[in-house]
Design an enzyme around this catalytic site. Structure first.
Site, PDB file in Angstrom:
ATOM      1  N   ASP A 271       0.854  -1.185   0.000  1.00 41.90           N
ATOM      2  CA  ASP A 271       0.000   0.000   0.000  1.00 41.90           C
ATOM      3  C   ASP A 271       0.893   1.238   0.000  1.00 41.90           C
ATOM      4  OD1 ASP A 271      -2.235   1.907   0.921  1.00 41.90           O
ATOM      5  OD2 ASP A 271      -3.290  -0.018   0.912  1.00 41.90           O
TER       6      ASP A 271
ATOM      7  N   HIS B 137      -3.480   5.902   3.880  1.00 44.61           N
ATOM      8  CA  HIS B 137      -4.243   4.707   3.532  1.00 44.61           C
ATOM      9  C   HIS B 137      -3.544   3.434   3.972  1.00 44.61           C
ATOM     10  CE1 HIS B 137      -6.185   1.671   0.894  1.00 44.61           C
ATOM     11  NE2 HIS B 137      -7.251   2.438   1.069  1.00 44.61           N
TER      12      HIS B 137
ATOM     13  N   SER C 143     -11.585  -1.385   0.625  1.00 46.15           N
ATOM     14  CA  SER C 143     -10.226  -1.376   1.170  1.00 46.15           C
ATOM     15  C   SER C 143     -10.167  -2.018   2.544  1.00 46.15           C
ATOM     16  CB  SER C 143      -9.694   0.054   1.244  1.00 46.15           C
ATOM     17  OG  SER C 143      -9.423   0.571  -0.022  1.00 46.15           O
TER      18      SER C 143
END
Length: 505
Positions: free
Chosen positions: A229, A280, A450
């Protein structure tokens, strides 16, 4: 029709017989004049390119640069830093150890042929090779001429050809990248968590999957989860070495790697380190494996699993050469790691990316269980079904649903490729799953496919830790057997919600 070996040799790709420079040039000129079709001299505009891509996805459900016209592909290369990516070898030869024969000849032939065309008429020969991979059968070259694309497409050993520097998403949004990024944190509503010993917050979503009950059997100890990520925040001690063993979390490790090159310059190889700048990646790592802390902060699913973080991209949309290259590198490295059992990727793209597809297959070939996000909509991608790489057969696609039955979350994608679902959104309040925040002492909410993906990766770690001698397929089958719809699959939601307690019993 692909070129014969003889024609390939005449293009000066691989010289195995003695012939003059004049003969080579003559053969190449004859090829270009007789076999290459005429095309417009000017490239399409980015808006015209995007229009064709979008229309193709809407009509057929997918898009591939390999199926694009010469003119469309060349136009995208021109508007994409002149980067052309080429996958070589026989069909299915994604990486070097797959082949039964030497494929290096294909690569050298293509580089030589492209160099001949690109440097034609120039006083000094310019280097066109940008990057080549020592494991994956892929390389990148700088291309300016449409004739290069036309010639390469006729050569033996071509698996795919792509404009990897072209930014379809950024152009469509008319903005720079940054999708899914947020470091601000949030104050949690008291109804969205409960507190357990030693003073950790359990997200409301965990009770939808019996995760805390599963902890009586397994906490993920000894299993490594690689989160590919945007990296890990250096400001969050509970996800770094100083706090990963806080509270009831003990005996585990966190490792951080940076493989993303934050540069528009395709020749650059200088990564910007392992630390998250988006937020994120930190949220996904927290959802999967945040410690069962004594700081009154949210705990992760597999709070005793080992965490391996890769900063491989700047945001969740894999738009652009360096992000695609970074993710492929992370997959290859995670595939080689003996301490990684599970790979979690809450990132993706509207259509297939060749080098990442090759890298997914490489990691899969190493026995890794790979989870990928089914997709989270933006204003212009709602027409896309399950996104790449979740739509690959080697990946397990996950999406998010609300707490009022099997209703897909407002921005989540669904479809026949989905394997599992996770409850992550309240119908009445719209609140998502609580997670550990980007900064020290911070809480946050995060949603979409996600967090559903990271949650499922954590549950898989619980199952594998309970059964450390199991194979990937055995773990996956146990997850399926514990889900709501097993042995059947719903057309949009796969096997449905996993019951973590059933999965570890």
């Amino acid at each position: 029709m692909r070129l014969t070996t003889k024609a390939l040799l005449l293009m000066a790709a691989v010289v195995v017989v003695s012939c003059s420079r004049e003969e080579q040039n003559s053969a190449q000129e004859e090829l270009l004049s007789n076999e290459l079709i005429e095309t417009p001299k000017d490239p399409l505009t980015p808006q015209e390119i995007n229009r064709e891509i979008t229309q193709t996805i809407e009509s057929s459900g997918t898009f591939s640069w390999s199926d694009a016209s010469d003119h469309l592909l060349w136009s995208a290369v021109i508007h994409g830093d002149n980067v052309l990516t080429i996958g070589f070898g026989a069909k299915g030869e994604s990486y070097r150890t797959l082949g039964q024969k030497d494929v290096a000849g294909y690569k050298q032939a293509m580089i030589s042929a492209a160099s001949e065309i690109e440097n034609s008429g120039k006083k000094q020969t310019e280097k066109i090779l940008i990057n080549e991979n020592e494991v994956l059968n892929v390389f990148d070259i700088k291309v300016e001429k449409i004739a290069t694309i036309q010639a390469l497409r006729k050569m033996e050993g071509l698996r795919y050809i792509e404009a990897s520097g072209y930014r379809y998403v950024d152009i469509e949004r008319q903005t720079a990248s940054g999708s899914g990024c947020d470091t601000s944190g949030a104050t949690l509503d008291s109804q969205d968590y409960r507190t357990i010993a030693p003073n950790a917050r359990v997200p409301w979503t965990f009770d939808q999957h019996n995760i805390t009950q599963a902890w009586d059997y397994s906490t993920g100890s000894g299993i490594g989860i690689a989160v590919i990520d945007t990296g890990l925040s250096s400001n969050q001690p509970l996800l770094n070495s100083s706090g990963i063993n806080d509270g009831y979390s003990t005996g585990r490790t966190v490792k951080k790697f940076g493989v993303y090159v934050d540069s528009w310059w395709p020749w650059s190889n200088n990564t910007d380190g392992p630390n998250d700048k988006c937020g994120h990646g930190t949220s996904m790592s927290a959802a999967a494996a945040a410690p069962r802390n004594d700081d009154n902060l949210p705990v992760g699913v597999a709070y005793n699993a080992n965490l391996i973080s890769y900063r491989a991209t700047s945001d969740v949309v894999l738009d652009g050469y360096q992000e695609q290259r970074g993710v492929a590198r992370a997959l290859r490295e995670a595939g080689d790691r003996s301490d990684v059992k599970i790979i979690s990727m809450s990132i993706g793209y509207p259509f297939s990316i060749g080098r990442i597809k090759d890298a997914v297959r490489y990691a899969y070939g190493k026995g890794k269980l790979i989870f990928a996000a089914g997709g989270t909509s933006t204003s212009f991608t709602s027409f896309v079904g399950v996104i790449f790489p979740a739509n690959m057969s080697e990946a397990i696609a996950v999406t998010g649903i609300r707490d009022d039955g099997y209703n897909t979350c407002d921005i989540c994608h669904d479809g026949s490729k989905i394997e599992f679902t996770v409850v992550m959104e309240r119908r009445n309040t719209g609140k998502k799953m609580p997670v550990l925040g980007f900064n020290s002492g911070q809480n946050d909410y995060v949603g979409g496919s996600s967090v559903a993906t990271a949650t499922t990766a954590g549950i898989a770690a619980l199952v594998w830790a309970k059964n450390p001698g199991w194979s990937r397929s055995q773990v996956l089958n146990k997850l399926r057997q514990s889900a709501d719809f097993y042995p059947n699959k719903d057309s949009d939601h796969g096997y449905g919600n996993i019951d973590a307690l059933k999965a570890v019993q």
